[in-house]
Design a protein around this motif. Sequence first.
Motif, short mmCIF file in Angstrom:
data_model
loop_
_atom_site.label_atom_id
_atom_site.label_comp_id
_atom_site.label_asym_id
_atom_site.label_seq_id
_atom_site.Cartn_x
_atom_site.Cartn_y
_atom_site.Cartn_z
N LEU A 282 112.05 13.66 7.82
CA LEU A 282 110.89 13.53 8.74
C LEU A 282 110.26 12.24 8.78
O LEU A 282 109.59 11.49 7.97
N PRO A 283 110.59 11.69 9.97
CA PRO A 283 109.72 10.20 10.12
C PRO A 283 108.47 10.25 10.11
O PRO A 283 107.73 11.24 10.25
N GLU A 284 108.04 9.06 9.73
CA GLU A 284 106.49 9.02 9.48
C GLU A 284 105.51 9.29 10.43
O GLU A 284 104.41 9.86 10.32
N GLN A 285 106.04 8.84 11.71
CA GLN A 285 105.32 9.32 12.94
C GLN A 285 105.41 10.72 13.15
O GLN A 285 104.47 11.26 14.14
N ASP A 286 106.06 11.53 12.67
CA ASP A 286 106.02 13.15 12.77
C ASP A 286 105.28 13.71 11.68
O ASP A 286 105.24 15.11 11.75
N LEU A 287 104.59 12.90 10.68
CA LEU A 287 103.83 13.79 9.76
C LEU A 287 103.04 14.76 10.40
O LEU A 287 102.57 15.75 9.75
N GLN A 288 102.02 14.30 11.11
CA GLN A 288 100.81 15.04 11.61
C GLN A 288 101.50 16.21 12.36
O GLN A 288 100.68 17.22 12.26
N THR A 289 102.46 16.05 13.41
CA THR A 289 102.96 17.13 13.91
C THR A 289 103.57 18.29 12.79
O THR A 289 103.34 19.70 13.10
N ARG A 290 104.21 17.71 11.97
CA ARG A 290 104.63 18.69 10.75
C ARG A 290 103.61 19.38 10.19
O ARG A 290 103.58 20.55 9.75
N GLY A 291 102.15 18.55 9.81
CA GLY A 291 101.32 18.97 9.43
C GLY A 291 100.59 20.10 10.07
O GLY A 291 100.30 21.52 9.72
N ALA A 292 100.68 20.06 11.45
CA ALA A 292 100.15 21.24 12.21
C ALA A 292 101.09 22.35 12.29
O ALA A 292 100.72 23.58 12.38
N TRP A 293 102.37 22.06 12.22
CA TRP A 293 103.44 23.41 12.06
C TRP A 293 103.17 24.10 10.70
O TRP A 293 103.41 25.33 10.69
N ARG A 294 102.88 23.33 9.63
CA ARG A 294 102.58 24.04 8.37
C ARG A 294 101.47 25.04 8.60
O ARG A 294 101.46 26.15 8.08
N ASP A 295 100.20 24.36 9.14
CA ASP A 295 99.22 25.24 9.22
C ASP A 295 99.41 26.71 10.32
O ASP A 295 99.05 27.55 9.90
N ARG A 296 100.25 26.27 11.07
CA ARG A 296 100.49 27.53 11.91
C ARG A 296 101.45 28.47 11.21
O ARG A 296 101.17 29.51 11.47
N ARG A 297 102.34 28.00 10.33
CA ARG A 297 103.09 28.84 9.56
C ARG A 297 102.04 29.82 8.59
O ARG A 297 102.42 30.85 8.35
N LEU A 298 100.96 29.11 8.04
CA LEU A 298 100.32 29.38 7.27
C LEU A 298 99.35 30.52 7.71
O LEU A 298 99.07 31.70 7.24
N MET A 299 99.03 30.21 9.20
CA MET A 299 98.42 31.24 9.89
C MET A 299 99.16 32.62 10.06
O MET A 299 98.57 33.68 9.86
N ALA A 300 100.27 32.52 10.44
CA ALA A 300 101.21 33.48 10.50
C ALA A 300 101.44 34.32 9.05
O ALA A 300 101.22 35.71 9.17
N LEU A 301 101.56 33.73 8.10
CA LEU A 301 101.77 34.17 6.99
C LEU A 301 100.26 34.85 6.41
O LEU A 301 100.15 35.99 5.98
#
Length: 314
Positions: A282-301
Amino acid sequence: MTGHIGIVGAGLVGAGWAIVFARAGHDVRVFDGAEATLAALPGRLDTALADLKQSGLISDPAAIRNRITIVETLGGALAGAQYVQESVFERTDVKRALYEQIDPLLGPGTLVGSSSSGIPASAFTGGMAHADRYLIVHPVNPPYLVPVVELVPSPATSEATVAQARELMTQVGQVPVHVRGEPQGFILNRLQGALLREAWALFEEGHASVADIDKTVSHGLGLRWSFMGPFETIDLNAPGGVRDYAERLGGLYLDIARDRTDPQPWNEELVARVEAERRACLPEQDLQTRGAWRDRRLMALAAHKTAAEQKDGT
């Protein structure tokens, strides 16, 4: 308890708390001494609320947003509040300075919970006039998706304060855990720390890659842990329950514990190696995007767990 909810500290954690309380129907007043943090708050709230609606976790983001008001002074957040959630920088001197301001402004009956993730309340509220109404109320970020919250009273905190905080947290949809005493790191971070300690050690010793250690949790332990804890897990993992499990595997776990009798810090060379493997994934510039993905997965869960618990009646 009557009155609005005050939020002091409008960063990621404070914004998350504002959503928790406003979603439950409370009027919320938010203060932060940093103008830039306050200026960023509306956009942060709007983004989170839109994501929650898209995930089916809320139906009316505008109504929730309208319950959240930004105020310009600490007194504006405190005056008339039934409860105040403090989420300022995690440093003892910063918190102590803030509570010295809060203490003379605190109205009758107002409780204050700190989002501190490891500093005990006694370290920054000791000797204050209203120390009996202060305690740690430590969330997992973001609190509107991960509901567990640790209630950690100081020796000066009254039983009534703990009971009222538990009642409020339950009412707003959180899952309170009462921590007795003030263990360093409380409960959640001590459990997380034990797993992290072993993860770093296994990697340092060359037993597995960072990715494979992560997969062991995300595709293994974490699946069960998403809906039951470690004691229930082992209670169901032996034919005779927890005693049977202890008799079968207690010796193994004792040997594992004895194998880690000399814990070492995460040294710079080790951190650099772990970072290199993570940045390859995960390149550093993608950390924020991946964090948003994490939150969406948490929402689905969260949506799945809510539906499952309603179906099961739990």
